[in-house]
Each structure stands twice: as structure tokens, then as C-alpha cells.
Design a protein around this motif. Structure first.
Motif, mmCIF file in Angstrom:
data_model
loop_
_atom_site.group_PDB
_atom_site.id
_atom_site.type_symbol
_atom_site.label_atom_id
_atom_site.label_comp_id
_atom_site.label_asym_id
_atom_site.label_seq_id
_atom_site.Cartn_x
_atom_site.Cartn_y
_atom_site.Cartn_z
ATOM 1 N N VAL A 88 0.827 -1.197 0.000
ATOM 2 C CA VAL A 88 0.000 0.000 0.000
ATOM 3 C C VAL A 88 0.868 1.255 0.000
ATOM 4 O O VAL A 88 1.763 1.414 0.832
ATOM 5 C CB VAL A 88 -0.939 0.018 1.222
ATOM 6 N N PHE A 89 0.571 2.136 -0.948
ATOM 7 C CA PHE A 89 1.223 3.425 -1.043
ATOM 8 C C PHE A 89 0.363 4.483 -0.342
ATOM 9 O O PHE A 89 -0.761 4.196 0.068
ATOM 10 C CB PHE A 89 1.448 3.768 -2.514
ATOM 11 N N PRO A 90 0.852 5.693 -0.184
ATOM 12 C CA PRO A 90 0.026 6.727 0.453
ATOM 13 C C PRO A 90 -1.291 6.930 -0.281
ATOM 14 O O PRO A 90 -1.384 6.719 -1.492
ATOM 15 C CB PRO A 90 0.909 7.980 0.358
ATOM 16 N N ILE A 91 -2.310 7.356 0.460
ATOM 17 C CA ILE A 91 -3.568 7.695 -0.202
ATOM 18 C C ILE A 91 -3.283 8.720 -1.302
ATOM 19 O O ILE A 91 -2.329 9.502 -1.213
ATOM 20 C CB ILE A 91 -4.610 8.240 0.790
ATOM 21 N N PRO A 92 -4.086 8.743 -2.363
ATOM 22 C CA PRO A 92 -3.796 9.652 -3.480
ATOM 23 C C PRO A 92 -3.623 11.110 -3.070
ATOM 24 O O PRO A 92 -2.756 11.806 -3.599
ATOM 25 C CB PRO A 92 -5.000 9.452 -4.398
ATOM 26 N N LEU A 352 9.707 1.347 -2.876
ATOM 27 C CA LEU A 352 8.973 2.462 -3.457
ATOM 28 C C LEU A 352 7.919 2.993 -2.495
ATOM 29 O O LEU A 352 7.660 4.201 -2.431
ATOM 30 C CB LEU A 352 8.329 2.029 -4.773
ATOM 31 N N ALA A 353 7.307 2.095 -1.726
ATOM 32 C CA ALA A 353 6.320 2.520 -0.738
ATOM 33 C C ALA A 353 6.948 3.450 0.295
ATOM 34 O O ALA A 353 6.347 4.443 0.709
ATOM 35 C CB ALA A 353 5.708 1.301 -0.050
ATOM 36 N N ARG A 354 8.161 3.143 0.704
ATOM 37 C CA ARG A 354 8.853 3.998 1.677
ATOM 38 C C ARG A 354 9.218 5.345 1.052
ATOM 39 O O ARG A 354 9.041 6.402 1.667
ATOM 40 C CB ARG A 354 10.102 3.283 2.188
ATOM 41 N N GLU A 355 9.712 5.297 -0.178
ATOM 42 C CA GLU A 355 10.070 6.537 -0.866
ATOM 43 C C GLU A 355 8.854 7.439 -1.052
ATOM 44 O O GLU A 355 8.914 8.657 -0.809
ATOM 45 C CB GLU A 355 10.692 6.205 -2.222
ATOM 46 N N SER A 356 7.757 6.866 -1.518
ATOM 47 C CA SER A 356 6.568 7.678 -1.777
ATOM 48 C C SER A 356 5.972 8.211 -0.483
ATOM 49 O O SER A 356 5.471 9.346 -0.444
ATOM 50 C CB SER A 356 5.527 6.874 -2.561
ATOM 51 N N ALA A 357 6.023 7.423 0.587
ATOM 52 C CA ALA A 357 5.514 7.887 1.872
ATOM 53 C C ALA A 357 6.338 9.061 2.388
ATOM 54 O O ALA A 357 5.791 10.056 2.886
ATOM 55 C CB ALA A 357 5.518 6.738 2.876
ATOM 56 N N ARG A 358 7.653 8.963 2.269
ATOM 57 C CA ARG A 358 8.518 10.074 2.686
ATOM 58 C C ARG A 358 8.177 11.354 1.923
ATOM 59 O O ARG A 358 8.086 12.437 2.491
ATOM 60 C CB ARG A 358 9.989 9.740 2.401
ATOM 61 N N ALA A 359 8.022 11.210 0.610
ATOM 62 C CA ALA A 359 7.786 12.377 -0.241
ATOM 63 C C ALA A 359 6.422 13.012 0.005
ATOM 64 O O ALA A 359 6.193 14.162 -0.385
ATOM 65 C CB ALA A 359 7.916 11.980 -1.709
#
Length: 718
Positions: A88-92, A352-359
Motif C-alpha cells: 500500500v502506497f500513500p492515499i492519493p 517504493l512505498a517507503r520513498e513515496s511515503a517520505r515524499a
């Protein structure tokens, strides 16, 4: 094809056989086809199924269609894959805070790889409704309040889901939704009516759809709402006139869940049969879950109430999309258990999930440079309902998430602290309920600590569909916890978990540091720890305006000036404002801090003249005047000073993200043409008018000093 078979290709149902989600994501409605599913497939009475997963089980269902049905038309399997599948990635909304469409394209691609491996061909995403009222729960699923930013992310997510070719085994057919205007629901109340001008519809709510279709999306979902009295399920001028005739859209239109049947409750259809007639004639190709097309289309055609040509064209569109997906050449594409095992929960997706969450994390406030924290030599109290919580990491609309290995906030912090025992975790209260003795325990923990992290916000069922809120404050029990903790007198950092902009007040609003963490998904704790302890400087920006009060909703930066604009926030009379609340955001669209500081030079506009068929370059010098490398999001805004219709006080027209070392400078350039200055006039002509325009290069929608340039008239104009 028989009429019954044609109606079947225009009907889709929730999958009763494959184990998909145990979460309640739709009402219990429509036919029960558990026992009759195999026979329906053999008879060709459905286009496919949705929200069931599993490659082997899907293969078995597909075999029935290919080997035991008369026409051997393959099934199409759909699902709600909005921000990841098992990973799961961050909510849109949170991911949009990255202001990085390329990142969104990459996470959509990763979600497509994982979902297609689990037997899915079609995702009912991206959700691209513009959300300007934060009471609306579905703000969480979209890209925020701005049509320019929303269009960039709509196109990026379509490209990510669909990949290089629709026929590839790891491609998902994208379905931009909800067409159209759903985000304008009156009062932010889900499913409510929408009243808006043609100009607002075409300038704000339609552009993300046009961008998504231009990016290659070949399906869309019609919205629940009525628009100026016409339910979208029966809106032929938009579903056929605009979408197909003007925009030349060649894909399929699917109803939202039982939305065709709801035409009866809207009051425009006499009964289910009449609702079927209205929907198919408007341009809705596929009925979702209600069974109305199977039940009523054949007789409507036989009695001449619906032309056979209308049904035939809808079926052709469905078959064309199935062909483009490669299902006729390889009906078992995306139904390989070996690939399912290989491509689910991969290290690459996790990274990628960690990268996108950080960003996605946004630093709203950091008084006294309280952040970043040290990893040793201090006692930290993590207080609040979301400190150790593992049940609200995924966020709304993540029905297939596998969160057994997801990282909670507590786990992420302990993993980087040199002495994990220096972290004391106390719940204090539940998201909306008191815990007996919880407040006293939390106060004691705060007194014993050097610094307090307050983990507050919304549970995941407080955002999303059917989760509109009359006010957007923190729940009272959490506010009381915050007040008690701040009274202890220790430095406090508020960590917000949320699916919308919130109206912050009291101790939360006045905290020394405030960090928006949204719902970040699988890597929540690790990503937050990366930012809190300074391994990564925060870089997110707000895609929605945080208001001062719930009563300001709907609130967005691109409002019009009015004849009595607020010029002095200290003057409460005779101006466009509330009595005790100024006409300003608490934290504006585009706002976000880093662990450094940036200085913006004065914008340069060259000669200050934009020729009618030319271009103008806007430049400014950006300098990192802090002591750390950081990434800045530079934003370009314009305002039409004098126009035939009132124009927004600012409109976003460009973004650039730049990473600069401490002390480094770079010249940032943007190019504008006449097309960037166009709007819909009173006659709905899309035009630009010669005259003066203000332009800002700034870190948010309320920052910066404008420069003026002039759009010169066309030689052909009088």
C-alpha cells in the motif's frame, strides 16, 4: 449475438467466488449470483466480475467462458486498486503532496504489476474529482483542490496503470472517475446534488478528465450525483455530446455501484425499466451490480424504446476494449499463479512505498527548529491513538491491502533510535473514545519525557466514501488529550494522520511543530522516522488548503476577489470575510517547509510582453540559504487583472522541484503562452483576452511578490 448475450456484455457484478476483500466497501445490493455464477458465464450474461482476486481461481472462471460458453468471449476482471494492492502506497491525496507526478506514475505502475499478477485487468482508478470542500470524505482519494495539479496527476496515474501497452500482462485498464462534478457535492455531503456554472465545470472539474483521456485512458465511471438537476447517469449532453462527440472518447463508460437503479430515487425515472432506458441512451455502456441491463434491455429493444444500434455500439466498445487488452489473443493473461507469487510483496514495491511515503509528508510548522530530532540523548514520549496503531495505516479504499508486515509509527521510531527503550508509548485515548485512566497515564509520560510526539488525527473510516464530516476538527477526546499534554510544558510535535485538510485549533494549532502524515500505507513508520530524524528533509506541499475553521468550507486558494475583498485582516466589517475568521487559510495550498531555508529572487519577465502567438519566459533565482541540502517545490501562479468575467485571485500554471545543496543557487525558468491564459467567457468560448497579467514565482499560493506582463492583442483583432 442474441439480445440476452449483448445485455450480458454490458453487465458486471461483484465477484462472489474469489476471495477479495472482507472489508465493507459497498452496500449490500444487487442480485445474489453465488450459486448461479457458472451458468451466467456459460450463457454469456456478464462482461466480467469485480473485486475478486486470485490468479488460479480467475483462471478457472475464465475457462468457463472460453470453453463452455457459446461465443467464447473472455471475462474482464476489475477491482478498486486506488493506491496500491497488497503493498500500500500513500492515499492519493497524500501522494499528491509530493507535487511529483512522476512518483505517482511509478507507484501506479507498481500497483498495476501487483494487481495484474493477482488476476486483475481493470482498475476503477484514478479518482480525479477536484475536492474543494474538506467535509467531503472522498477528498482522500483524489489530488486535491487545483485543476492544474489534478490534471498532471490524472495523466501520470493513467500512464502508470496502463504501462506501455494495454495488451501487456501487467497492464491495468485505467478508469478515471467520477464523471463528472462529484467533488462539488453541496455541503461536502457524499452523493449530494451539485450546482455549478458551465464555466466552473469546464475550467475546474473537467480538465483532469481530459488529461486522463489524452494520456490514453479507455474507460471512465459515471458519477452518483446530479448536476444542475440532471443525474450524471442520465446526462446525455456530457456522456455522449461532450465525451464521445466532442472529445472523441472511444472507450467504455461504466456506472458506479447500482447508480442506474438510483435514477428512480433521483426522481427522473419511473421504475427500474425506465432507469435502464435513460442510462443506456445517455451513454452508459455498462451497468454495475444492479442487474438492470440484463433484466430490461432486451425488452426495451424489442418494444422499440431503445434502438438496437445503441446497444450494438455499446457492445462493440466493450469488445474493442477486451481486444485491446489482449484477452481475445490470450484470455488467460494476468492469470498465472507463478507470476502471482513472484510479483506480490516484492522488495522493489516495498522500497517504493517507503520513498513515496517520505515524499508525501508535509512539515507545516517548525518553530525553533525543533525538528529534526536526535537519535540519542533524549527521552521521547509517543502519545496518542496512532502511536502503536496498526489498524489505520492503509487508509480508506485499500480493500486488498496485506498489512501484516506494515510498519507502525512506534516500530519505525524504535528501529532508528540508538536506545529503543528511550521511547515511551502511551495511547491516551482511542480515536473517538475515552480510555479510562488514559489521560493520566499520558500526562505522566509527558512529564517524564524530554520531548513529546502527539500522534493524532482520523481513523481510516473517518475519510473516504460515505465518510463526510459536518466539521473537520479533531475529535473532542483527542483535542482534550492535546490540551492536557501541552499544559505539561514540554516541547510538542504534532503528527497528524488524516485523509483531508483539518481545521486545527487550540493546543494542536499552537504546537511548536506540526507534521501532516496522511495515511502513508505499508511503510508508514519507517517513512516518518526518516523525516523526523533528518535522514531525509521533508519536501511535501499541501494539495489542499488547511482552513482556520470548519465553517470556511468550501475553501480553496483560487477564489474570486469580489467587489469588497479583504484587504486588511484586522478589519472585520464591510469586507468578504467572516466576523471572527479572516478570509485566509491557516496553512495555504502549496505550503510546506524543509529543514533548510530558500530565498526567492524577484521574478524577471523579460520585456514584459507576450505576443499573441508567442511565449514569455519567467525567471527567478532560487538560493538555499540554510545549512542543509533540501528539495524546494517552486510554483508559478498567474492572475488576469481585467477580464470580461471575474477570474481567480491566483491560478497555478507550473511547478518545478529542485534539490539544492546548502549555499547553492539556480535560476528557475517557466514558459507561458496564450494557451495558459485562456478561460471560458460568458458564451462558453475558450479565449484569452489581451491585457495585464500578474505572475508569481513562489513557495505557496499566498507567498511572493507579483510582476506584471502584458498579453498583446492579435493582429487580426480590432
Amino acid at each position: 449475438m442474441t439480445l440476452a448475450e449483448k445485455a450480458g456484455q454490458l453487465s458486471i457484478y461483484s465477484d462472489p467466488m474469489r476471495i477479495g476483500t472482507r472489508r465493507q466497501i459497498n452496500p449490500d445490493a444487487g442480485p445474489k449470483i453465488d450459486n448461479g455464477l457458472a451458468q451466467r458465464i456459460r450463457e454469456g450474461r456478464l462482461i466480467g466480475l469485480f473485486n475478486g482476486v486470485g490468479a488460479a481461481e480467475g483462471r478457472a472462471l475464465q475457462r468457463l467462458a472460453i470453453e463452455e460458453s457459446r461465443l467464447k468471449i473472455p471475462l474482464l476482471f476489475g477491482a478498486d486498486v486506488l493506491h496500491g494492492f497488497a503493498t500500500v502506497f500513500p492515499i492519493p491525496l497524500g501522494e499528491t503532496a509530493s507535487f511529483d507526478p512522476g512518483l505517482a506514475e511509478r507507484t501506479a505502475r507498481a500497483a498495476a504489476i501487483e494487481a495484474s499478477a493477482n488476476g486483475i485487468h481493470w482498475t476503477f482508478a484514478p479518482m480525479i474529482d477536484i475536492g474543494r470542500d474538506q467535509r467531503w470524505g472522498r477528498v482522500a482519494e483524489g489530488a486535491g483542490e487545483d485543476p492544474y495539479l489534478g490534471s498532471l496527476f490524472a495523466a501520470a496515474r493513467v500512464r502508470g496503470f496502463q504501462g506501455q501497452r494495454l495488451s501487456d500482462a501487467d497492464s491495468l485498464l485505467a478508469c478515471p472517475k467520477h464523471f463528472v462534478g462529484y467533488g462539488g457535492a453541496i455541503g461536502g455531503m457524499d452523493y449530494n446534488s451539485v450546482e455549478m456554472s458551465e464555466q466552473t465545470l469546464h475550467e475546474v472539474y473537467l480538465p483532469p478528465f481530459k488529461a486522463a483521456f489524452d494520456a490514453g485512458a479507455l474507460s471512465t465511471m459515471s458519477a452518483f450525483n446530479d448536476l444542475n438537476g440532471v443525474p450524471m447517469m442520465a446526462h446525455r449532453p456530457l456522456l455522449t455530446g461532450l465525451l464521445r462527440e466532442q472529445w472523441k472518447f472511444r472507450g467504455i463508460v461504466v456506472s458506479d455501484y447500482t447508480a442506474d437503479r438510483e435514477l428512480v430515487m433521483h426522481g427522473v425515472a419511473r421504475d427500474d425499466r425506465d432507469a435502464t432506458r435513460l442510462a443506456i441512451l445517455a451513454g452508459v455502456d455498462i451497468s454495475m451490480q444492479s442487474d438492470l441491463y440484463n433484466l430490461h434491455l432486451p425488452s426495451l429493444v424489442e418494444r422499440g424504446e431503445v434502438p438496437m444500434a445503441v446497444v450494438d455500439e455499446a457492445v462493440r466498445r466493450v469488445l474493442r476494449v477486451k481486444k485491446l487488452l489482449g484477452l481475445f489473443d490470450n484470455p488467460y493473461r494476468s492469470l498465472d499463479p507463478v507470476v502471482e507469487q513472484r510479483d506480490t510483496h516484492t522488495p522493489a514495491a516495498r522500497s517504493l512505498a517507503r520513498e513515496s511515503a517520505r515524499a508525501s509528508i508535509v512539515l507545516l510548522k517548525n518553530e525553533g527548529q525543533l525538528l529534526p530530532l536526535r537519535k540519542s540523548s533524549q527521552k521521547i514520549a509517543l502519545i496518542g491513538p496512532f502511536g502503536a496503531d496498526a489498524d489505520n495505516l492503509a487508509g480508506p479504499w485499500s480493500p486488498f491491502s496485506d498489512m501484516k508486515d506494515a510498519v507502525s509509527l512506534e516500530q519505525g521510531l524504535r528501529a532508528v533510535l540508538r536506545d529503543p527503550a528511550s521511547l515511551k508509548v502511551v495511547k491516551g485515548c482511542d480515536p473517538e473514545q475515552i480510555i479510562r485512566g488514559g489521560l493520566d497515564e499520558a500526562v505522566a509520560a509527558a512529564k517524564a519525557a524530554d520531548i513529546v510526539l502527539l500522534a493524532l488525527g482520523e481513523s481510516q473510516d473517518m475519510s473516504g466514501e460515505a465518510a463526510s464530516r459536518a466539521d473537520i476538527l479533531l475529535p473532542a477526546v483527542q483535542q482534550a488529550l492535546a490540551e492536557a499534554i501541552v499544559d505539561v510544558g514540554k516541547p510538542v510535535i504534532v503528527l497528524l494522520r488524516n485523509g483531508r485538510a483539518l481545521a486545527l485549533e487550540g493546543a494542536v494549532r499552537d504546537a511548536s511543530a506540526i507534521v501532516v502524515t496522511w495515511f502513508l500505507g505499508t511503510e508508514t513508520g519507517n517513512a516518518i522516522a526518516d523525516v523526523l530524524f533528518g535522514d531525509h528533509s521533508p519536501s511535501g506541499r499541501l494539495p489542499v488548503s488547511f482552513p482556520q475553521s470548519s465553517g470556511q468550507q468550501p475553501f480553496f486558494y483560487g477564489h474570486r476577489n469580489t467587489g469588497r475583498p479583504q484587504t486588511n485582516p484586522k478589519d472585520p466589517y464591510w469586507k468578504t470575510r467572516y466576523r471572527y475568521v479572516t478570509h485566509e487559510a491557516l496553512f495555504p495550498f502549496g505550503h510546506g517547509l524543509t529543514y533548510s531555508q530558500f530565498r526567492y529572487g524577484e521574478p524577471e519577465v523579460g520585456s514584459g510582453k507576450l505576443a499573441w502567438d508567442g511565449a514569455i519566459t519567467i525567471r527567478t533565482k532560487l538560493t538555499n540559504i540554510g545549512t542543509r541540502e533540501a528539495e524546494e517545490t517552486v510554483q508559478l501562479y498567474i492572475h488576469d487583472r481585467v477580464a470580461s468575467l471575474t477570474r481567480p485571485v491566483r491560478e497555478l500554471k507550473g511547478i518545478q522541484k529542485l534539490k539544492l545543496a546548502a549555499g547553492a543557487s539556480r535560476v528557475v525558468s517557466f514558459k507561458l503562452t496564450r494557451a495558459d491564459l485562456c478561460f471560458y467567457d460568458a458564451a462558453m468560448n475558450f479565449i484569452a483576452e489581451p491585457g495585464e497579467f500578474e505572475v508569481w514565482v513562489a513557495p505557496s499560493a499566498t507567498a511572493g511578490t507579483p510582476k506584471v506582463f502584458v498579453l498583446e492583442g492579435s493582429p487580426l483583432r480590432p
